[in-house]
Design a protein around this motif. Structure first.
Motif, short mmCIF file in Angstrom:
data_model
loop_
_atom_site.label_atom_id
_atom_site.label_comp_id
_atom_site.label_asym_id
_atom_site.label_seq_id
_atom_site.Cartn_x
_atom_site.Cartn_y
_atom_site.Cartn_z
N ARG A 93 4.32 8.57 2.15
CA ARG A 93 3.64 7.33 2.52
C ARG A 93 4.03 6.92 3.94
O ARG A 93 3.20 6.53 4.75
CB ARG A 93 4.00 6.23 1.51
CG ARG A 93 3.23 4.95 1.68
CD ARG A 93 3.85 3.82 0.89
NE ARG A 93 3.76 3.96 -0.55
CZ ARG A 93 4.38 3.15 -1.40
NH1 ARG A 93 5.12 2.14 -0.96
NH2 ARG A 93 4.26 3.31 -2.70
N HIS A 94 5.32 7.03 4.23
CA HIS A 94 5.82 6.65 5.56
C HIS A 94 5.25 7.58 6.64
O HIS A 94 4.83 7.12 7.71
CB HIS A 94 7.35 6.71 5.57
CG HIS A 94 7.95 6.37 6.90
ND1 HIS A 94 7.91 5.10 7.42
CD2 HIS A 94 8.58 7.14 7.81
CE1 HIS A 94 8.50 5.10 8.60
NE2 HIS A 94 8.91 6.32 8.86
N ARG A 95 5.23 8.89 6.36
CA ARG A 95 4.67 9.83 7.35
C ARG A 95 3.19 9.57 7.60
O ARG A 95 2.73 9.66 8.74
CB ARG A 95 4.91 11.27 6.89
CG ARG A 95 6.32 11.75 7.21
CD ARG A 95 6.53 13.22 6.93
NE ARG A 95 6.92 13.39 5.54
CZ ARG A 95 6.23 14.06 4.64
NH1 ARG A 95 5.11 14.65 4.96
NH2 ARG A 95 6.65 14.15 3.40
N GLU A 96 2.45 9.23 6.56
CA GLU A 96 1.03 8.90 6.74
C GLU A 96 0.87 7.66 7.60
O GLU A 96 -0.02 7.58 8.45
CB GLU A 96 0.36 8.68 5.37
CG GLU A 96 0.12 9.94 4.59
CD GLU A 96 -0.77 10.93 5.34
OE1 GLU A 96 -1.79 10.51 5.93
OE2 GLU A 96 -0.42 12.13 5.35
N LYS A 97 1.74 6.69 7.39
CA LYS A 97 1.69 5.47 8.19
C LYS A 97 1.95 5.77 9.66
O LYS A 97 1.30 5.22 10.55
CB LYS A 97 2.71 4.46 7.65
CG LYS A 97 2.64 3.10 8.30
CD LYS A 97 3.63 2.15 7.64
CE LYS A 97 3.56 0.78 8.29
NZ LYS A 97 4.54 -0.14 7.72
N LYS A 99 1.29 8.54 11.19
CA LYS A 99 0.15 9.28 11.74
C LYS A 99 -1.04 8.38 12.02
O LYS A 99 -1.91 8.73 12.82
CB LYS A 99 -0.29 10.38 10.76
CG LYS A 99 0.65 11.55 10.69
CD LYS A 99 0.10 12.56 9.71
CE LYS A 99 1.10 13.65 9.41
NZ LYS A 99 0.60 14.57 8.38
N SER A 100 -1.08 7.26 11.35
CA SER A 100 -2.23 6.37 11.48
C SER A 100 -2.43 5.96 12.94
O SER A 100 -1.49 5.64 13.66
CB SER A 100 -2.02 5.13 10.61
OG SER A 100 -3.00 4.17 10.88
N GLU A 101 -3.65 5.97 13.38
CA GLU A 101 -3.96 5.61 14.77
C GLU A 101 -3.60 4.16 15.09
O GLU A 101 -3.22 3.84 16.21
CB GLU A 101 -5.45 5.82 15.05
CG GLU A 101 -5.86 7.26 15.04
CD GLU A 101 -7.35 7.41 15.27
OE1 GLU A 101 -7.82 8.54 15.23
OE2 GLU A 101 -8.02 6.38 15.50
N ASN A 102 -3.73 3.30 14.12
CA ASN A 102 -3.48 1.88 14.35
C ASN A 102 -2.02 1.50 14.27
O ASN A 102 -1.65 0.38 14.58
CB ASN A 102 -4.26 1.03 13.34
CG ASN A 102 -5.75 1.23 13.50
OD1 ASN A 102 -6.23 1.51 14.59
ND2 ASN A 102 -6.49 1.10 12.41
N TYR A 103 -1.20 2.44 13.86
CA TYR A 103 0.21 2.09 13.67
C TYR A 103 0.94 2.05 15.01
O TYR A 103 0.91 2.99 15.78
CB TYR A 103 0.88 3.11 12.74
CG TYR A 103 2.35 2.84 12.55
CD1 TYR A 103 3.30 3.67 13.13
CD2 TYR A 103 2.79 1.74 11.82
CE1 TYR A 103 4.65 3.42 12.97
CE2 TYR A 103 4.14 1.49 11.66
CZ TYR A 103 5.06 2.33 12.23
OH TYR A 103 6.39 2.07 12.06
N GLN A 104 1.57 0.95 15.26
CA GLN A 104 2.41 0.78 16.45
C GLN A 104 3.83 0.49 15.97
O GLN A 104 4.05 -0.52 15.30
CB GLN A 104 1.92 -0.39 17.30
CG GLN A 104 0.55 -0.18 17.91
CD GLN A 104 0.56 0.94 18.95
OE1 GLN A 104 1.52 1.10 19.66
NE2 GLN A 104 -0.51 1.70 19.00
#
Length: 196
Positions: A93-97, A99-104
């Protein structure tokens, strides 16, 4: 025709090797609720918790030819497996977060320096040693409660103890561990203070 509901855990595990899927159904019926509680407690999401438990049961079935129980009873093994699978899900779940484009990433994320990593490792080692120093029954109750996520009632039932005895063991464990950890915690606070 075998009535698996009458089997002890060890007999169930031995019967899995026959490939009879009714054994897995019995394990599912017997321990699904407890496994789901451990998974939900860690993941906080019903759907992920159910998937986690299904994954653990699937892996158990795949490993049935080589699987055996020694000192540990089946529910403790399954709880630990669910806990580990939950960690895998949380990591994914953390790795997907990430990778998310919106994640800063937060600007104030405090990455551990080598010194802090060493202190955290020392604290973990001290905690592990404190747990190992507990009397065997007290240690088992502590691990079932804090690591496997079982309630006092579940622990009392699985170990054939009264709930008051379980509470007493947990109180003793907390007191001894806290006493053993105070010195290192004080060192950590002093170190953190002088690093600012």
């Amino acid at each position: 025709m075998a009535q698996y509901s009458l089997y002890e855990d060890r007999e169930l595990v031995e019967s899995m090797r026959s490939g009879d899927e009714r054994v897995l159904i019995e394990i599912y019926n017997r321990y699904w609720d407890k496994m789901l509680a451990v998974a939900y407690n860690r993941l906080g999401n019903q759907e992920e918790a159910e998937e986690c438990v299904q994954d653990v049961l699937y892996k158990l079935w795949k490993l049935r030819d080589d699987f055996g129980l020694s000192e540990v009873n089946l529910i403790n093994y399954l709880s630990r497996a669910v806990r580990n699978q939950s960690f895998n899900i949380l990591d994914s779940r953390h790795r997907e977060k990430l990778k998310s484009e919106n994640y800063q990433p937060a600007a104030d994320v405090n990455h551990l320096s080598p010194e802090r990593t060493l202190i955290v490792r020392e604290l973990q080692q001290q905690l592990d040693n404190s747990i190992k120093a507990l009397p065997p029954q007290c240690q088992l109750v502590f691990k079932l409660s804090r690591q496997d996520g079982l309630s006092n009632k579940e622990i009392a039932k699985s170990l054939n103890l009264s709930e008051n005895t379980v509470k007493s063991h947990l109180k003793k464990a907390d007191k001894e561990i806290k006493g053993n950890m105070e010195f290192l915690t004080a060192l950590l606070l002093i170190y953190t203070f002088f690093q600012k």
